[in-house]
Structures are given as C-alpha cells and as structure tokens.
Motif scaffolding. Structure first.
Motif, mmCIF file in Angstrom:
data_model
loop_
_atom_site.group_PDB
_atom_site.id
_atom_site.type_symbol
_atom_site.label_atom_id
_atom_site.label_comp_id
_atom_site.label_asym_id
_atom_site.label_seq_id
_atom_site.Cartn_x
_atom_site.Cartn_y
_atom_site.Cartn_z
ATOM 1 N N PHE A 96 0.721 -1.188 -0.120
ATOM 2 C CA PHE A 96 0.228 -0.271 -0.245
ATOM 3 C C PHE A 96 0.843 1.607 0.210
ATOM 4 C CE2 PHE A 96 -2.839 3.276 2.364
ATOM 5 C CZ PHE A 96 -3.474 3.990 1.548
ATOM 6 N N GLU A 97 0.052 2.100 -0.710
ATOM 7 C CA GLU A 97 1.101 3.724 -0.593
ATOM 8 C C GLU A 97 1.117 4.098 1.056
ATOM 9 O OE1 GLU A 97 3.265 5.200 -2.685
ATOM 10 O OE2 GLU A 97 2.919 3.994 -4.691
ATOM 11 N N SER A 98 2.396 4.239 0.931
ATOM 12 C CA SER A 98 2.152 4.728 2.390
ATOM 13 C C SER A 98 1.983 6.481 2.755
ATOM 14 C CB SER A 98 3.024 4.218 3.849
ATOM 15 O OG SER A 98 4.621 5.051 2.235
ATOM 16 N N ALA A 99 2.005 6.710 2.452
ATOM 17 C CA ALA A 99 2.151 8.536 1.788
ATOM 18 C C ALA A 99 0.924 9.252 2.787
ATOM 19 C CB ALA A 99 2.649 9.303 0.987
ATOM 20 N N GLY A 100 0.926 9.796 3.610
ATOM 21 C CA GLY A 100 -0.299 10.383 4.739
ATOM 22 C C GLY A 100 -0.833 9.563 5.305
ATOM 23 N N PHE A 101 -0.494 7.956 5.691
ATOM 24 C CA PHE A 101 -1.385 7.192 6.299
ATOM 25 C C PHE A 101 -0.939 6.622 7.090
ATOM 26 C CE2 PHE A 101 -3.624 7.586 1.995
ATOM 27 C CZ PHE A 101 -4.509 8.476 2.330
ATOM 28 N N PRO A 102 0.742 7.334 8.268
ATOM 29 C CA PRO A 102 1.026 6.908 9.263
ATOM 30 C C PRO A 102 0.175 6.318 10.045
ATOM 31 C CG PRO A 102 -0.007 9.158 9.951
ATOM 32 C CD PRO A 102 -0.197 9.154 8.387
ATOM 33 N N MET A 137 -5.944 13.993 -0.540
ATOM 34 C CA MET A 137 -4.875 15.855 -0.985
ATOM 35 C C MET A 137 -4.345 15.395 -0.010
ATOM 36 S SD MET A 137 -4.918 18.455 -2.593
ATOM 37 C CE MET A 137 -6.523 18.842 -3.045
ATOM 38 N N PRO A 138 -2.594 16.081 0.309
ATOM 39 C CA PRO A 138 -1.618 15.773 1.514
ATOM 40 C C PRO A 138 -2.465 17.190 2.297
ATOM 41 C CG PRO A 138 -0.734 15.378 -0.894
ATOM 42 C CD PRO A 138 -2.265 16.545 -1.501
ATOM 43 N N GLU A 139 -2.073 16.796 3.443
ATOM 44 C CA GLU A 139 -2.429 17.797 4.229
ATOM 45 C C GLU A 139 -1.484 19.629 4.354
ATOM 46 O OE1 GLU A 139 -2.339 18.604 8.868
ATOM 47 O OE2 GLU A 139 -2.175 15.958 7.928
ATOM 48 N N GLN A 140 -0.322 19.311 3.576
ATOM 49 C CA GLN A 140 0.517 20.348 3.687
ATOM 50 C C GLN A 140 0.143 21.026 2.567
ATOM 51 O OE1 GLN A 140 1.841 17.459 3.314
ATOM 52 N NE2 GLN A 140 3.538 17.457 1.251
ATOM 53 N N ASP A 141 -1.248 20.681 1.644
ATOM 54 C CA ASP A 141 -1.400 21.059 0.410
ATOM 55 C C ASP A 141 -2.753 21.894 0.868
ATOM 56 O OD1 ASP A 141 0.683 20.889 -0.892
ATOM 57 O OD2 ASP A 141 -0.349 18.906 -2.205
ATOM 58 N N MET A 142 -3.528 21.682 2.064
ATOM 59 C CA MET A 142 -4.681 22.035 2.350
ATOM 60 C C MET A 142 -5.248 21.607 3.991
ATOM 61 S SD MET A 142 -7.713 23.527 0.403
ATOM 62 C CE MET A 142 -7.105 22.451 -0.568
ATOM 63 N N PRO A 143 -3.886 22.010 4.234
ATOM 64 C CA PRO A 143 -3.727 22.116 6.132
ATOM 65 C C PRO A 143 -5.206 22.800 6.588
ATOM 66 C CG PRO A 143 -2.797 23.955 5.778
ATOM 67 C CD PRO A 143 -2.934 23.084 3.706
ATOM 68 N N GLY A 202 -7.606 19.410 7.516
ATOM 69 C CA GLY A 202 -7.235 18.522 8.923
ATOM 70 C C GLY A 202 -6.363 16.809 8.131
ATOM 71 N N SER A 203 -6.170 16.434 9.243
ATOM 72 C CA SER A 203 -5.785 14.999 8.706
ATOM 73 C C SER A 203 -5.680 14.192 7.634
ATOM 74 C CB SER A 203 -5.841 14.369 10.001
ATOM 75 O OG SER A 203 -4.826 13.031 10.391
ATOM 76 N N GLN A 204 -4.785 13.692 6.424
ATOM 77 C CA GLN A 204 -4.910 13.646 5.908
ATOM 78 C C GLN A 204 -6.101 12.368 5.769
ATOM 79 O OE1 GLN A 204 -2.124 12.432 2.582
ATOM 80 N NE2 GLN A 204 -3.648 11.698 1.499
ATOM 81 N N GLU A 205 -5.064 11.022 6.742
ATOM 82 C CA GLU A 205 -5.739 9.579 7.485
ATOM 83 C C GLU A 205 -7.486 10.337 7.692
ATOM 84 O OE1 GLU A 205 -3.789 5.924 8.773
ATOM 85 O OE2 GLU A 205 -2.511 7.588 9.199
ATOM 86 N N GLU A 206 -7.795 10.798 8.837
ATOM 87 C CA GLU A 206 -8.542 11.391 9.309
ATOM 88 C C GLU A 206 -10.253 11.899 8.472
ATOM 89 O OE1 GLU A 206 -8.857 13.802 12.497
ATOM 90 O OE2 GLU A 206 -7.605 13.124 13.407
#
Length: 314
Positions: free
Chosen positions: A58-64, A261-267, A270-274
């Motif tokens: 699985f692509e892990s970026a943004g989903f710790p 959408m990464p959190e840094q691009d749309m702070p 909120g959390s991308q994973e949430e």
C-alpha cells in the motif's frame, strides 16, 4: 397518544449465500425486513464488514496509522494475517492491483500462487477482486478458482462482457461463489442475474455488486439503486433481485480528493488519514442503510467503527 410500532416484514426473503468454510464461514442475506430495520424483526444474518488488502504494498504517504499497522508484513499472506486480526472483520478481500496490464501485469499463475498462500494463511472467508481489466480478470479468476478449490471463495466480479467465462471457470467448474457487477442500474443488475442463472449458476452462488460511489460523488444514484433493488426483492418478490449485495466501498472512497489531498497542500482540511477514514465510514454506513449486506473497507479504524455500528443496532 403513545407511539404504536407497526413492524413491517415481508413474505419474500433475500437469498442466503455462504462464503468460506468451517467455523468462520459467513452467511450473507436471509433477511425479510428492510435494511437495518432490526426493530421490525430479529435479523438472521446481520450485515458484515470485510477488509481489503492488495497484492502490492500500500502507498503509505499520508497514512501513518495504516503504514504502522502493516509494518513488517512483506507479503500478501502476511498482510492478510494482520488484517484478519482486526476487530469486527468477517472476511478478507484480496485485490489484484498488480495484475493490471498497464502496471505490473502480474500473470494469472502468479496471482493463483498468491491467492493460494492467502487462503491457507487465514481462517476467514476470502473474496478475490481483479484489476478491472475485463480480459485479464477472467484469466486471473480462472487460475485462482482452481488454486483455492474447496475454500468457497467469492470472486468479484463477473460483468456483462465476461460473465460466461468467469461464471463457468469459478462457480460451475469449482463450486465457488461469483459476484455480478453492474453499473448502478436496477435493470442492468437484474439482467445480469438472469443471464448468469441461465448459464447454470445457482442463485445461491451469486452475490450482487450493483456499483458504488463515494459520499458526495453521485452517491444518490447508488442509494436509489440499492433502495429499488431491495424494494423489488422484498415487496414484489422478484427472485432475480433477491441475491445479497456486497459493496466495495474502499475502491471508491480512497481515490477522491478528500482522501488523497496531502495535509501540507490543504492544511485547513486537517489530517489526511482522518479524512480518508471519515469518507470510508460515512459511505459504508450509507450503503448499509440503503441495502448492502456486506461492505469492503480498507482502514482498520473504519472496520471497527462500522462493525460497532452494526452491533449497536442489533
């Protein structure tokens, strides 16, 4: 005046379809009440939740949290073992993303070997999903059906273009279960069930996948189709729409902008994973309320939440 409840049950019943073998086998369907109307009558087989893994990492970026959960699980079989331990999960869905001809183009033989390893690694029912390429999926399913013979696997899905090949190589040849996938249209769903039964597949071996969409992305068409299918099955006793329904929610919800959408691009979001978990759980709950007998999710937190919701309603 005090409220007087008027339970509504029907003489018609949704077909029962058994997935898996042994003590952990799951039965879908069997209801004669409207979706989640557990206050009208006791439900024989409550809706169930499955968790999706793929044949690629699985692509892990943004989903710790998701990355941490599968840490150390290098193979699909190892990921399946971890997924099977999630609270509330009743079946595993193995999706062959790596079989896509435009990607890794994994061969049917490779897929069959992976499917066999996964089936032997878990004691939960197994659902196998393809790569959405009609020709390749037919080849994958044929190989995997043979490799998992005796495991009572559900193959998602047969479509109008390949139902003869998929149905013959899974349900007819090896006694497996087969999904009938249509594109959010009650008439298409019924027609596919008709031709699959004419092929010789027993109605009890068919599970419908009438299509899905993420909440807010045309989901009203999904909800209305599910409603109409259940109404026709129960109110009109239409036996070609009485197959249980499984909805692969994860396939739709993890691709929309709220999830990717990464959190840094749309702070401010909120959390991308949430966000991804929220999109998945909201869509799954809506599918169950509209008529799904089973949903496929990706995040362990989503599985726990939806399983807890079902249990609280019983």
């Amino acid at each position: 005046m005090p409220f007087a409840s008027k339970p509504r049950t029907f003489n018609a019943t949704i077909n029962e379809t058994v997935l898996g073998v042994g003590d952990k086998a799951v039965t879908l369907g069997g209801q004669n009440i409207l979706p989640l109307y557990f206050f009208d009558a006791s439900v024989k087989n409550p809706p169930v939740v499955g968790i999706e893994i793929t044949d690629v990492e699985f692509e892990s970026a943004g989903f710790p949290e998701l990355t941490a959960f599968y840490a150390g699980a290098a193979t699909p079989a190892e990921r399946a073992k971890k997924a099977a331990a999630v609270e509330g999960v009743k079946f595993i869905c193995l999706r062959f993303e790596g079989a896509d001809p435009a990607g890794l183009d994994r061969s049917p033989e490779e897929c069959a070997a992976i499917a066999k390893e996964v089936a032997e690694a878990i004691d939960l029912p197994l659902v196998i999903s393809g790569c959405k390429n009609v020709e390749k999926d037919a080849e994958i399913f044929a190989a995997c059906a043979e490799a998992t013979s005796g495991k009572n696997v559900l193959f998602l899905s047969a479509r109008e273009e390949n139902y003869k090949t998929v149905g013959a190589s899974t349900a007819l040849a090896y006694g497996q279960k087969v999904g009938a996938e249509s594109a959010v249209d009650i008439n298409l769903a019924k027609q596919l069930n008709v031709v699959m039964t004419q092929l010789g597949i027993a109605p009890g071996s068919i599970v419908m996948n009438v299509g899905s969409a993420a909440a807010g992305y045309g989901f009203e068409y999904v909800a209305s189709t599910l409603d109409r299918v259940k109404a026709a099955a129960l109110e009109q006793n239409d036996n070609m729409l009485q197959m249980p329904i499984m909805t692969p929610v994860s396939a739709e919800t993890w691709g929309v902008k709220e999830s990717i959408m990464p959190e840094q691009d749309m702070p401010e979001w909120g959390s991308q994973e949430e966000r991804a978990v929220a999109m998945e759980t909201v869509t799954a709950s809506a599918c169950l309320a509209s008529g799904s007998d089973a949903v496929i999710l990706r995040h362990p937190k989503s599985v726990k939440t939806i399983a807890a919701m079902i249990a609280a309603l019983l």
